[in-house]
Scaffold this active site. Structure first.
Site, short mmCIF file in Angstrom:
data_model
loop_
_atom_site.label_atom_id
_atom_site.label_comp_id
_atom_site.label_asym_id
_atom_site.label_seq_id
_atom_site.Cartn_x
_atom_site.Cartn_y
_atom_site.Cartn_z
N LYS A 1 1.29 -2.64 8.93
CA LYS A 1 2.51 -1.83 8.89
C LYS A 1 3.67 -2.66 9.42
O LYS A 1 3.72 -2.98 10.61
CB LYS A 1 2.32 -0.57 9.73
CG LYS A 1 3.54 0.35 9.79
CD LYS A 1 3.23 1.55 10.67
CE LYS A 1 4.40 2.49 10.82
NZ LYS A 1 4.09 3.64 11.70
N ILE B 1 0.83 -1.20 0.00
CA ILE B 1 0.00 0.00 0.00
C ILE B 1 0.87 1.25 0.00
O ILE B 1 0.58 2.22 -0.68
CB ILE B 1 -0.93 0.01 1.23
CG1 ILE B 1 -1.89 -1.17 1.19
CG2 ILE B 1 -1.71 1.33 1.29
CD1 ILE B 1 -2.69 -1.31 2.46
N GLY B 2 1.92 1.22 0.78
CA GLY B 2 2.80 2.38 0.88
C GLY B 2 4.07 2.02 1.60
O GLY B 2 4.25 0.91 2.10
N SER B 3 4.99 2.98 1.65
CA SER B 3 6.26 2.73 2.33
C SER B 3 6.84 4.04 2.82
O SER B 3 6.54 5.12 2.31
CB SER B 3 7.25 2.04 1.38
OG SER B 3 7.52 2.86 0.26
N GLY B 4 7.68 3.92 3.84
CA GLY B 4 8.37 5.07 4.40
C GLY B 4 9.83 4.72 4.64
O GLY B 4 10.32 3.72 4.10
N GLY B 5 10.50 5.52 5.44
CA GLY B 5 11.92 5.30 5.66
C GLY B 5 12.24 3.96 6.29
O GLY B 5 13.20 3.29 5.88
N ASP C 1 3.21 14.66 15.24
CA ASP C 1 3.29 14.73 13.78
C ASP C 1 1.90 14.95 13.18
O ASP C 1 1.46 14.22 12.29
CB ASP C 1 3.93 13.46 13.21
CG ASP C 1 4.42 13.63 11.78
OD1 ASP C 1 4.53 14.79 11.33
OD2 ASP C 1 4.71 12.62 11.12
N SER D 1 9.54 1.61 7.21
CA SER D 1 8.33 0.78 7.27
C SER D 1 7.70 0.63 5.90
O SER D 1 7.88 1.45 5.01
CB SER D 1 7.31 1.38 8.25
OG SER D 1 6.90 2.65 7.81
#
Length: 306
Positions: A64, A42-46, A154, A48
């Site tokens: 996640k 679905i998505g990604s970060g630094g 945040d 995760s």
């Protein structure tokens, strides 16, 4: 795909999520099976990645997967899990479904699906009535968190999910702090900074002091976004939204998102009230309103909020 897309565009047949508690712990093999071997990203970060899964009894769920290969990353995951378990009694905070911590190198957190994606992605399609309701719901969620001595850390439009009825669902507690311990690591180190560009309280950047006033500042930026339909920070122009419209209360009509001009529900007095509140929120930290005061003011000044 950036961090703001971690929970983007969740599509499900139902937003129904069962109640959970601290014991909703799943095995890695279960999560692997439900996500079809983590086949749909679905998505990604630094640190995760978020996958789609279908859990029996829950339906579609966001999983996640976060790296926990260092002591710091493991601590961030554990604190986010601890906070999520504590804040499940508020309707405008994303529902926690479960977790898995049996692998040393990576951990999993499971959340409800919000079928209308994020406020950041959906903002341009929303009516004034929906925008002011989201503002009120977010303020209510902050009042709840601050009452529990929790700082989110945040607040931004991409961390506000929208359910099938376009209700606010605040998510991503990876930067949250429990208790109002005033000092963190000096913000001269990029890794020490909490928050996102365009939303970070300048006072925090100067001092490194973390408090609930930081959340209030970020909330003020979201209010500006709701009124104007603009992003908090323009990458192309290198402009902060707060620098463009944070001045004296003049020309409010010119600030309104052009897509709202034909909205029959648009109330310019309410717009003025929201802009005024936003400017108070981003003003001097010593006189910023509390979340409780914001909620009370919105109940008084906005129609449909009771």
């Amino acid at each position: 795909m950036g961090l703001r897309n971690l929970f983007r565009c969740f599509v499900s047949t139902s937003d129904q999520v069962a109640d959970c508690d601290e014991n909703n712990k799943y095995s890695w093999e279960q999560i692997k099976k439900w996500s079809r071997n983590f086949s749909t990203v679905i998505g990604s970060g630094g640190v995760s990645t978020v996958y789609l899964a279908r859990i029996p009894g829950f339906g579609l769920t966001a999983v996640k997967i976060q790296l926990a290969c260092t002591e710091r990353l493991a601590r961030i995951h554990d604190q986010e899990h601890q906070i999520l378990v504590q804040v499940q009694q508020h309707p405008n905070i994303v529902k926690f479904v479960g977790h898995c911590d049996e692998r040393e190198e990576e951990r999993a957190l499971l959340f409800e699906y919000a079928s209308n994606g994020t406020l950041h992605d959906k903002l341009c399609t929303l009516t004034w009535k929906t925008r002011k309701m989201i503002a009120f719901q977010l303020a209510s969620a902050l009042q709840y968190l601050h009452g529990m001595q929790i700082i989110h850390g945040d607040i931004k439009s991409s961390n506000i999910l929208l359910d099938q009825h376009l209700n606010c669902k605040l998510c991503d507690f990876g930067s949250a702090k429990i208790g109002f311990t005033p000092m963190v690591l000096p913000p001269s180190s990029p890794k020490a900074i909490i928050g996102s560009q365009g939303y970070v309280d300048p006072d925090y950047l100067k001092t490194g002091l973390v408090s609930k006033k930081n959340d209030i500042y970020s909330f003020g930026v979201v209010l500006f976004e709701l009124v104007t339909g603009r992003e908090a920070f323009s990458v192309e122009k290198g402009e902060l939204l707060t620098e463009i419209i944070g001045g004296p209360l003049v020309g409010v009509e010119e600030l309104v998102d052009p897509r709202l001009r034909n909205d029959e529900g648009l109330d310019l007095e309410e717009v003025k009230a929201m802009v005024s509140m936003a400017r108070m929120c981003i003003g001097c930290s010593m006189i910023r309103p509390s979340a409780k005061e914001i909620v009370a003011s919105m109940k008084h000044k906005f129609h449909i909020i009771s």
